[in-house]
Design a protein around this motif. Structure first.
Motif, PDB file in Angstrom:
ATOM      1  N   THR A 181       0.837  -1.207   0.000  1.00  0.00           N
ATOM      2  CA  THR A 181       0.000   0.000   0.000  1.00  0.00           C
ATOM      3  C   THR A 181       0.872   1.257   0.000  1.00  0.00           C
ATOM      4  O   THR A 181       0.603   2.217  -0.749  1.00  0.00           O
ATOM      5  N   ILE A 182       1.915   1.252   0.836  1.00  0.00           N
ATOM      6  CA  ILE A 182       2.813   2.413   0.902  1.00  0.00           C
ATOM      7  C   ILE A 182       3.509   2.634  -0.432  1.00  0.00           C
ATOM      8  O   ILE A 182       3.568   3.770  -0.945  1.00  0.00           O
ATOM      9  N   LEU A 183       4.028   1.559  -1.037  1.00  0.00           N
ATOM     10  CA  LEU A 183       4.784   1.700  -2.287  1.00  0.00           C
ATOM     11  C   LEU A 183       3.876   2.124  -3.445  1.00  0.00           C
ATOM     12  O   LEU A 183       4.259   2.977  -4.264  1.00  0.00           O
ATOM     13  N   LEU A 184       2.680   1.528  -3.546  1.00  0.00           N
ATOM     14  CA  LEU A 184       1.761   1.907  -4.630  1.00  0.00           C
ATOM     15  C   LEU A 184       1.233   3.324  -4.433  1.00  0.00           C
ATOM     16  O   LEU A 184       1.103   4.090  -5.405  1.00  0.00           O
ATOM     17  N   ASP A 185       0.915   3.678  -3.202  1.00  0.00           N
ATOM     18  CA  ASP A 185       0.449   5.044  -2.932  1.00  0.00           C
ATOM     19  C   ASP A 185       1.540   6.048  -3.292  1.00  0.00           C
ATOM     20  O   ASP A 185       1.265   7.092  -3.899  1.00  0.00           O
ATOM     21  N   ASN A 186       2.759   5.725  -2.955  1.00  0.00           N
ATOM     22  CA  ASN A 186       3.879   6.612  -3.266  1.00  0.00           C
ATOM     23  C   ASN A 186       4.077   6.725  -4.778  1.00  0.00           C
ATOM     24  O   ASN A 186       4.326   7.819  -5.316  1.00  0.00           O
ATOM     25  N   ALA A 187       3.974   5.587  -5.489  1.00  0.00           N
ATOM     26  CA  ALA A 187       4.151   5.599  -6.942  1.00  0.00           C
ATOM     27  C   ALA A 187       3.069   6.422  -7.632  1.00  0.00           C
ATOM     28  O   ALA A 187       3.349   7.186  -8.575  1.00  0.00           O
ATOM     29  N   LEU A 188       1.821   6.293  -7.197  1.00  0.00           N
ATOM     30  CA  LEU A 188       0.729   7.052  -7.815  1.00  0.00           C
ATOM     31  C   LEU A 188       0.890   8.553  -7.574  1.00  0.00           C
ATOM     32  O   LEU A 188       0.550   9.374  -8.437  1.00  0.00           O
ATOM     33  N   LYS A 189       1.405   8.941  -6.404  1.00  0.00           N
ATOM     34  CA  LYS A 189       1.571  10.357  -6.101  1.00  0.00           C
ATOM     35  C   LYS A 189       2.610  11.009  -6.988  1.00  0.00           C
ATOM     36  O   LYS A 189       2.495  12.194  -7.329  1.00  0.00           O
ATOM     37  N   TYR A 190       3.638  10.254  -7.357  1.00  0.00           N
ATOM     38  CA  TYR A 190       4.744  10.847  -8.107  1.00  0.00           C
ATOM     39  C   TYR A 190       4.717  10.483  -9.592  1.00  0.00           C
ATOM     40  O   TYR A 190       5.707  10.620 -10.288  1.00  0.00           O
ATOM     41  N   THR A 191       3.575   9.990 -10.063  1.00  0.00           N
ATOM     42  CA  THR A 191       3.421   9.679 -11.487  1.00  0.00           C
ATOM     43  C   THR A 191       2.418  10.656 -12.098  1.00  0.00           C
ATOM     44  O   THR A 191       1.312  10.853 -11.563  1.00  0.00           O
ATOM     45  N   GLU A 192       2.816  11.238 -13.215  1.00  0.00           N
ATOM     46  CA  GLU A 192       1.939  12.189 -13.897  1.00  0.00           C
ATOM     47  C   GLU A 192       0.795  11.439 -14.572  1.00  0.00           C
ATOM     48  O   GLU A 192       0.837  10.230 -14.764  1.00  0.00           O
ATOM     49  N   SER A 193      -0.271  12.174 -14.936  1.00  0.00           N
ATOM     50  CA  SER A 193      -1.406  11.567 -15.625  1.00  0.00           C
ATOM     51  C   SER A 193      -0.942  10.944 -16.941  1.00  0.00           C
ATOM     52  O   SER A 193       0.020  11.397 -17.564  1.00  0.00           O
ATOM     53  N   GLU A 194      -1.661   9.853 -17.321  1.00  0.00           N
ATOM     54  CA  GLU A 194      -1.336   9.040 -18.483  1.00  0.00           C
ATOM     55  C   GLU A 194      -0.036   8.263 -18.293  1.00  0.00           C
ATOM     56  O   GLU A 194       0.501   7.686 -19.243  1.00  0.00           O
ATOM     57  N   GLY A 195       0.488   8.255 -17.076  1.00  0.00           N
ATOM     58  CA  GLY A 195       1.653   7.438 -16.774  1.00  0.00           C
ATOM     59  C   GLY A 195       1.245   6.036 -16.388  1.00  0.00           C
ATOM     60  O   GLY A 195       0.068   5.666 -16.416  1.00  0.00           O
ATOM     61  N   THR A 196       2.238   5.219 -15.984  1.00  0.00           N
ATOM     62  CA  THR A 196       1.996   3.813 -15.662  1.00  0.00           C
ATOM     63  C   THR A 196       2.653   3.447 -14.336  1.00  0.00           C
ATOM     64  O   THR A 196       3.798   3.836 -14.079  1.00  0.00           O
ATOM     65  N   VAL A 197       1.884   2.702 -13.543  1.00  0.00           N
ATOM     66  CA  VAL A 197       2.426   2.102 -12.319  1.00  0.00           C
ATOM     67  C   VAL A 197       2.260   0.593 -12.449  1.00  0.00           C
ATOM     68  O   VAL A 197       1.150   0.116 -12.721  1.00  0.00           O
ATOM     69  N   LYS A 198       3.368  -0.146 -12.265  1.00  0.00           N
ATOM     70  CA  LYS A 198       3.333  -1.596 -12.499  1.00  0.00           C
ATOM     71  C   LYS A 198       3.753  -2.355 -11.248  1.00  0.00           C
ATOM     72  O   LYS A 198       4.748  -2.025 -10.608  1.00  0.00           O
TER      73      LYS A 198
END
Length: 475
Positions: free
Chosen positions: A377-394
C-alpha cells in the motif's frame, strides 16, 4: 614535573643489579681467596711432611721455603728448639714485616699447638696467631726417628703476603666485572625504553581522548602483554569513536526529527486555523464556498491524523516493542485487495495500474500478510503520487526456490542519484514540489516493517521512472 616510569624502572633495576654485583664480588673474592689459601695449604703440607722425614732420618734438612719468608721451627720433646737447618736459617732482619722478631714471640704464637704436635698429631690451618697482625697459615708435623717421636716441626706464613699475588687478578676481575655491569645496564636501558614507549603513547592518547579526540591510535607492536594492551586500547578508542559518532548522529537525527515534525504539523495547523478564523469571522457568505472551507479543514485534519498515526507506528516499530508472528501466507488475497483498492484511484488520476501475470501468481510465502499488504500500500500510494497523468504504475514479481522479489515501478520523473541513499529516511521527500502530498514517513515505515520481517528493500531510479523492490522468503 611528571615522574618518568622509564627513569624509575631503570634506576630501580640498576640499583638491584649494582647491589647484586657488590654482593657477588665480595662473595667471589672470599671464595677465590679461600680456595687459593686452601690450595696453598694443601701444597705446603706435603713439603712439611717431607722436611720432617728428612730431619728424622738425617738430623738436618734444607728448604727453599726459608728464603721465601716462611718461618720454620723444630722443637724437641722438651720444647727446646732443634738446630736442624744449619746456615740456611734466616736472620731476624730477613724476616718479613708482621712476623715475630724474637724467639719468645714465635713460641707465644705456636704455643697452643705444641702439645698437639709433640703428642703425635698434625696441624694444618689458617688462623689468627698471638702476636701477629693478620691471619696466618700454620702447619705442624711430628718428627719421628724410625718409630720414635723426637719432636715437632712448625711453619708460619701470614696470608697477607700470600694473597698479594692475588691482588692483580682481583683488580682485573673487578675491572672486567664493572665493564660487564656497565654493558648490562646499557643493554637494559635499550630493552626497557621500547617497552615503555607504548605506555607513553597510550598516556598521551588517553589525554587526547579525554579532550574529545577519539581518532588517536597507538602502534600495537609492543612486547607480550604491552602489545595486547595497545591492541585493546585501540579497540577501546575505535568503539569510543563509533559511539561518539553515533551520539553526534543521533543528536542530529533528533534535531532533524523535531524540525521535521514541527514543519509537518505547522502547515496543516496553520491552514486549519486560518480557515476556521475566516469562517468564525463570518467573512464567507456563499454556502458553496463555506462547504469548500469545511472540506479543506477536514482534509487537513485527516492529514494530521495520518501523520500522527504514522509517527506512532514508526516509533513502535523502531522501539522493538512490536513483534510479528510469521506464518505461511497466501499472496493471492493480498493482491486482490491491492488491485481493488488502487485500480479506482489510478483511474481517477488517469494513471494506468498494471498487475503482471507474475504478480497474480506470487506463490505462498513465510511472513505476515497484513504487514506485507501495508508495505505494498505504501509503495503503490507513493508511486501514484509521483506519477503524472497518463503514466503507468506496475506491480511485478519474480522468484526462485527460496526468495520472492516483488517490485513496484512507475514512469515518474525519477530520483536523482544523490538523493537515492536518503529515500528511506524519515520525512524525506525527493520531490519538494509534492511536499504536501504525504507525511514523508511511508518509506521509513516500509523499511522498518521489512527489517523486522528479516527481509530487504531497495530502490533504483532513472529519468524514465523509479522502481522499489523487496524480498519475501518462501520458507
Amino acid at each position: 614535573m611528571k615522574r618518568s616510569l622509564l627513569r624509575k624502572l631503570f634506576l630501580n633495576i640498576s640499583l638491584v643489579l649494582i647491589l647484586a654485583f657488590i654482593v657477588c664480588t665480595l662473595i667471589g673474592k672470599y671464595v677465590l681467596q679461600s680456595y687459593f689459601l686452601q690450595s696453598k695449604l694443601n701444597e705446603l703440607q706435603p713439603q712439611m711432611e717431607s722436611i720432617a722425614e728428612t730431619i728424622g732420618a738425617a738430623g738436618q734438612a734444607s728448604t727453599y721455603l726459608l728464603k721465601k719468608g716462611f718461618i720454620i721451627k723444630a722443637y724437641d720433646l722438651n720444647a727446646r728448639e732443634m738446630e736442624v737447618f744449619g746456615s740456611s736459617t734466616p736472620s731476624e732482619n730477613d724476616l718479613p714485616a708482621g712476623l715475630p722478631r724474637i724467639e719468645d714471640d714465635i713460641r707465644t704464637a705456636i704455643e697452643p699447638y705444641v702439645s698437639e704436635i709433640i703428642g703425635g698429631g698434625q696441624v694444618a690451618t689458617i688462623t689468627k696467631l698471638d702476636g701477629m697482625d693478620d691471619q696466618s697459615i700454620l702447619i705442624g708435623q711430628p718428627i719421628r726417628q724410625g718409630e720414635t717421636l723426637i719432636g715437632g716441626l712448625f711453619l708460619i706464613k701470614p696470608i697477607s703476603e700470600l694473597t698479594s699475588a692475588m691482588r692483580g687478578f682481583m683488580v682485573t676481575f673487578m675491572l672486567a666485572a664493572l665493564l660487564a655491569l656497565a654493558l648490562t645496564l646499557y643493554i637494559l636501558y635499550r630493552v626497557i625504553k621500547p617497552m615503555i614507549q607504548p605506555i607513553k603513547l597510550m598516556t598521551s592518547s588517553s589525554e587526547a581522548m579525554a579532550k574529545g579526540n577519539y581518532d588517536v591510535r597507538v602502534p600495537a607492536n609492543g612486547y607480550g602483554e604491552l602489545g595486547e594492551l595497545a591492541s585493546s586500547f585501540n579497540i577501546l578508542a575505535s568503539r569510543l569513536e563509533q559511539n561518539h559518532n553515533a551520539a553526534v548522529k543521533l543528536e542530529q537525527v533528533r534535531r532533524d526529527y523535531v524540525a521535521n515534525v514541527t514543519h509537518e504539523l505547522r502547515t496543516p495547523l496553520a491552514s486549519i486555523r486560518a480557515m476556521s478564523e475566516t469562517l468564525g469571522d463570518r467573512m464567507v457568505h456563499d454556502e458553496e464556498e463555506k462547504q469548500r472551507y469545511y472540506y479543506s479543514i477536514q482534509l487537513e485534519s485527516h492529514r494530521l491524523h495520518r501523520l500522527i498515526d504514522d509517527m506512532l507506528e514508526l516509533s513502535r516499530l523502531q522501539s522493538g516493542s512490536t513483534a510479528f508472528k510469521k506464518s505461511l501466507t497466501s499472496a493471492r488475497p493480498i493482491i486482490e485487495k491491492i488491485n481493488s483498492r488502487f485500480s479506482i484511484l489510478a483511474e481517477d488520476l488517469d494513471i494506468k495500474l498494471s498487475l503482471t501475470d507474475q504478480a497474480w501468481r506470487i506463490p505462498d510465502f513465510f511472513g505476515h500478510g497484513d504487514r506485507v499488504e501495508q508495505v505494498l500500500t505504501i509503495l503503490l500510494d507513493n508511486a501514484l503520487k509521483y506519477t503524472e497523468s497518463e503514466g503507468t504504475v506496475k506491480l511485478d514479481a519474480s522468484w526462485d526456490d527460496e526468495i520472492i522479489t516483488v517490485s513496484v515501478s512507475d514512469t515518474g520523473q525519477g530520483i536523482s542519484e544523490e538523493e537515492l541513499p536518503f529515500v528511506f529516511d524519515r520525512f524525506y521527500k525527493s520531490d519538494k514540489s509534492h511536499a504536501g502530498q504525504g507525511t514523508g514517513l511511508g518509506l521509513s515505515l516500509a523499511k522498518e516493517i521489512l527489517t523486522l520481517l528479516n527481509e530487504t528493500i531497495g530502490v533504483h531510479s532513472s529519468e524514465q521512472g523509479t522502481c522499489f523492490y523487496f524480498t519475501l522468503h518462501r520458507n
